[in-house]
Design a protein around this motif. Structure first.
Motif, PDB file in Angstrom:
ATOM      1  N   GLN A  27      15.423 -19.751  34.625  1.00  0.00           N
ATOM      2  CA  GLN A  27      14.392 -20.790  34.765  1.00  0.00           C
ATOM      3  C   GLN A  27      14.776 -21.810  35.835  1.00  0.00           C
ATOM      4  N   ALA A  28      16.083 -21.983  36.044  1.00  0.00           N
ATOM      5  CA  ALA A  28      16.565 -23.133  36.831  1.00  0.00           C
ATOM      6  C   ALA A  28      16.330 -22.927  38.321  1.00  0.00           C
ATOM      7  N   ASP A  29      15.943 -24.009  39.003  1.00  0.00           N
ATOM      8  CA  ASP A  29      15.836 -23.982  40.469  1.00  0.00           C
ATOM      9  C   ASP A  29      17.125 -24.606  41.005  1.00  0.00           C
ATOM     10  N   LEU A  30      18.023 -23.763  41.514  1.00  0.00           N
ATOM     11  CA  LEU A  30      19.392 -24.205  41.822  1.00  0.00           C
ATOM     12  C   LEU A  30      19.525 -24.606  43.285  1.00  0.00           C
ATOM     13  N   GLN A  31      19.954 -25.861  43.512  1.00  0.00           N
ATOM     14  CA  GLN A  31      20.286 -26.266  44.897  1.00  0.00           C
ATOM     15  C   GLN A  31      21.734 -25.853  45.194  1.00  0.00           C
ATOM     16  N   GLY A  32      22.488 -25.661  44.152  1.00  0.00           N
ATOM     17  CA  GLY A  32      23.901 -25.284  44.300  1.00  0.00           C
ATOM     18  C   GLY A  32      24.461 -24.984  42.916  1.00  0.00           C
ATOM     19  N   PRO A  33      25.699 -24.479  42.832  1.00  0.00           N
ATOM     20  CA  PRO A  33      26.283 -24.126  41.524  1.00  0.00           C
ATOM     21  C   PRO A  33      26.455 -25.332  40.602  1.00  0.00           C
ATOM     22  N   GLU A  34      26.512 -26.541  41.199  1.00  0.00           N
ATOM     23  CA  GLU A  34      26.626 -27.742  40.362  1.00  0.00           C
ATOM     24  C   GLU A  34      25.398 -27.946  39.472  1.00  0.00           C
ATOM     25  N   ASP A  35      24.319 -27.232  39.785  1.00  0.00           N
ATOM     26  CA  ASP A  35      23.104 -27.369  38.963  1.00  0.00           C
ATOM     27  C   ASP A  35      23.137 -26.487  37.711  1.00  0.00           C
ATOM     28  N   VAL A  36      24.168 -25.657  37.577  1.00  0.00           N
ATOM     29  CA  VAL A  36      24.219 -24.760  36.415  1.00  0.00           C
ATOM     30  C   VAL A  36      24.533 -25.512  35.111  1.00  0.00           C
ATOM     31  N   GLY A  63      31.318 -18.044  32.389  1.00  0.00           N
ATOM     32  CA  GLY A  63      31.156 -16.743  33.062  1.00  0.00           C
ATOM     33  C   GLY A  63      29.934 -16.741  33.965  1.00  0.00           C
ATOM     34  N   LEU A  64      28.862 -17.358  33.473  1.00  0.00           N
ATOM     35  CA  LEU A  64      27.628 -17.418  34.276  1.00  0.00           C
ATOM     36  C   LEU A  64      27.805 -18.382  35.448  1.00  0.00           C
ATOM     37  N   GLU A  65      28.431 -19.530  35.182  1.00  0.00           N
ATOM     38  CA  GLU A  65      28.622 -20.508  36.265  1.00  0.00           C
ATOM     39  C   GLU A  65      29.496 -19.925  37.361  1.00  0.00           C
ATOM     40  N   PHE A  66      30.570 -19.233  36.977  1.00  0.00           N
ATOM     41  CA  PHE A  66      31.449 -18.615  37.989  1.00  0.00           C
ATOM     42  C   PHE A  66      30.648 -17.691  38.898  1.00  0.00           C
ATOM     43  N   ALA A  67      29.776 -16.890  38.294  1.00  0.00           N
ATOM     44  CA  ALA A  67      29.007 -15.912  39.083  1.00  0.00           C
ATOM     45  C   ALA A  67      28.097 -16.623  40.076  1.00  0.00           C
ATOM     46  N   VAL A  68      27.541 -17.769  39.681  1.00  0.00           N
ATOM     47  CA  VAL A  68      26.663 -18.517  40.592  1.00  0.00           C
ATOM     48  C   VAL A  68      27.480 -19.149  41.718  1.00  0.00           C
ATOM     49  N   TRP A  69      28.683 -19.628  41.419  1.00  0.00           N
ATOM     50  CA  TRP A  69      29.571 -20.136  42.493  1.00  0.00           C
ATOM     51  C   TRP A  69      29.854 -19.028  43.501  1.00  0.00           C
ATOM     52  N   ASP A  70      30.155 -17.816  42.987  1.00  0.00           N
ATOM     53  CA  ASP A  70      30.463 -16.683  43.874  1.00  0.00           C
ATOM     54  C   ASP A  70      29.251 -16.366  44.750  1.00  0.00           C
ATOM     55  N   LEU A  71      28.066 -16.391  44.126  1.00  0.00           N
ATOM     56  CA  LEU A  71      26.828 -16.098  44.854  1.00  0.00           C
ATOM     57  C   LEU A  71      26.589 -17.108  45.972  1.00  0.00           C
ATOM     58  N   PHE A  72      26.697 -18.391  45.658  1.00  0.00           N
ATOM     59  CA  PHE A  72      26.457 -19.431  46.684  1.00  0.00           C
ATOM     60  C   PHE A  72      27.515 -19.369  47.785  1.00  0.00           C
ATOM     61  N   GLY A  73      28.736 -19.038  47.415  1.00  0.00           N
ATOM     62  CA  GLY A  73      29.780 -18.911  48.438  1.00  0.00           C
ATOM     63  C   GLY A  73      29.436 -17.815  49.416  1.00  0.00           C
ATOM     64  N   LYS A  74      28.948 -16.698  48.894  1.00  0.00           N
ATOM     65  CA  LYS A  74      28.583 -15.579  49.776  1.00  0.00           C
ATOM     66  C   LYS A  74      27.352 -15.934  50.610  1.00  0.00           C
ATOM     67  N   GLU A 101      37.286 -23.326  49.511  1.00  0.00           N
ATOM     68  CA  GLU A 101      36.634 -24.345  50.356  1.00  0.00           C
ATOM     69  C   GLU A 101      35.597 -25.121  49.549  1.00  0.00           C
ATOM     70  N   MET A 102      34.814 -24.389  48.741  1.00  0.00           N
ATOM     71  CA  MET A 102      33.737 -25.052  47.973  1.00  0.00           C
ATOM     72  C   MET A 102      34.313 -26.024  46.955  1.00  0.00           C
TER      73      MET A 102
END
Ligand SMILES: CSCC[C@@H](NC(=O)CCC(=O)O)C(=O)O
Ligand SMILES: [Mg+2]
Length: 369
Positions: free
Chosen positions: A77-86, A102-113, A121-122
């Motif tokens: 549902q979430a509109d994410l500007q970055g992983p900090e929004d998780v 586990g979910l937050e980690f995956a979103v950090w990995d996604l935004f990094g890529k 760095e992030m």
């Protein structure tokens, strides 16, 4: 940005040898592996839980249920500007921090890529290598313990952590200290003692340990503050510190000298970084703990451990310490100075071996936006 698809997997990945703590024995990883997809990019994360709720209140099945029934729908549902929004997206869910992480980690990995930035760095990492050690489980006898520790030192590790419990504490620690007088050595009780054991725990002071980790109840800060004046050895908290608020309470109550940071226990990188920064503000060192992660969670841990206040060797051993074969193509290997090299690739840097991950997957689930 919206996450388009989330996939969860229960895995069974055997350890090279079972791992025994004061409260349980585990023969392999029962983690939940998370995959998120958006904009043609895939992010990976890990909820490094065990088969039983003995370290904290979570296990494979609680993570599986809470992620499917609540956290994944919230994430989609979430509109994410970055992983900090998780974390705000998950705010209504109490606890269940490994499920959230586990979910937050995956979103950090996604935004990094997506952004071409490494997790180091992030997160604000400053090191290219992070010093590490090994956590040694409870052994059947002292001769075996000395042999096991000797093998890890042969491999190049320079810091050893011993699991202890009543009946396996003073003498095993004495044996290791007497064999290696200058070894960086610490112990972890996983909450098995009580305040009434204060005098007994103080006997560990003779061994010049780096720290005594989590001697008392898993959700206690108050009694650790009462225990600390009885000990010369620095007192470290692990299980008790599950949020920045817990860290503030522990710092203000002078309940510990050091904090073991595990982003999985804390619910993700956002709060783990907050705790790192709070401890740094307070002049309190931290070190990075481990939850026997696969190469996915291990890569996330190494990135966080590159932050400046991580000043003691972490429980982030090379993958081969646990896994004969891991679910990544690029396992960490130990550098000659007992460090691991921090990945510089975009995201967490883990190259997931999807074919082998399929082999060790026992159950799979997915949801699309
Ligand atoms: C199975 S839960 C283990 C928790 C324990 N973790 C370790 O001892 C480090 C294990 C590792 O090498 O990841 C701890 O309380 O610090
Ligand atoms: Mg611990």
């Amino acid at each position: 940005m919206k996450i388009e698809r989330v996939e969860l997997r229960k895995i069974r990945l055997p350890y090279v040898t079972p791992f025994e703590t004061s409260g349980w024995r585990e023969d392999g990883s029962y983690a939940v592996i998370v995959r998120v997809d958006a904009a043609g990019i895939t992010g990976w994360g890990e909820s490094p839980v065990g088969s039983s709720p003995f370290y904290n209140e979570e296990n494979t099945n609680t993570v599986w249920t809470i992620q499917q029934d609540f956290l994944v729908p919230m994430l989609l549902q979430a509109d994410l500007q970055g992983p900090e929004d998780v974390p705000p997206a998950f705010a209504r869910v109490r606890g269940n921090r490994m499920a959230k992480a586990g979910l937050e980690f995956a979103v950090w990995d996604l935004f990094g890529k997506l952004q071409g930035r490494s997790l180091k760095e992030m997160l604000g990492g400053t090191r290219d290598r992070v010093p590490v050690g090994v956590s040694v489980g409870i052994q059947k006898d002292i001769d075996t313990l000395i042999r096991v520790v000797g093998n890890y030192l042969e491999e190049g590790y320079r810091r050893i952590k011993l699991k202890i419990r009543p009946g396996w504490d003073i003498e095993p620690t004495r044996a290791v200290r007497n064999t290696w007088p200058d070894l960086m050595l610490q112990v972890d009780a996983n909450s098995i003692y009580h305040l009434s054991d204060a005098e007994h725990l103080a006997r560990l002071d003779e061994f010049n340990l780096l720290l005594i980790e989590q001697p008392l109840e898993h959700d206690d800060i108050f009694d650790h503050a009462k225990l600390k004046p009885h000990l010369k050895t620095p007192l470290c908290l692990d299980e008790s510190i599950v949020s920045p608020a817990h860290a503030r309470w522990a710092i203000e109550m002078q309940a510990c000298d050091i904090i073991n940071i595990k982003p999985s226990r804390i619910g993700g990188f956002v709060d783990a970084k907050r705790i790192h920064d709070m401890a740094q503000e307070a002049g309190m060192p931290v070190w990075h703990g481990g939850m026997l992660e696969t190469g996915i969670g291990r890569a996330a841990n190494v990135a966080l451990a590159s932050l400046p206040n991580f000043s003691l060797p972490g429980d982030i051993s090379a993958n081969a310490r646990y896994f004969a074969r891991d679910i990544v193509h690029n396992p960490f290997t130990l550098n000659e100075d007992s460090t691991l090299t921090v990945p510089t690739a975009p995201g967490c840097g883990a190259e997931v071996d999807e074919a082998y991950l399929d082999e060790v997957t026992v159950e799979r689930w997915e949801m699309r936006a």
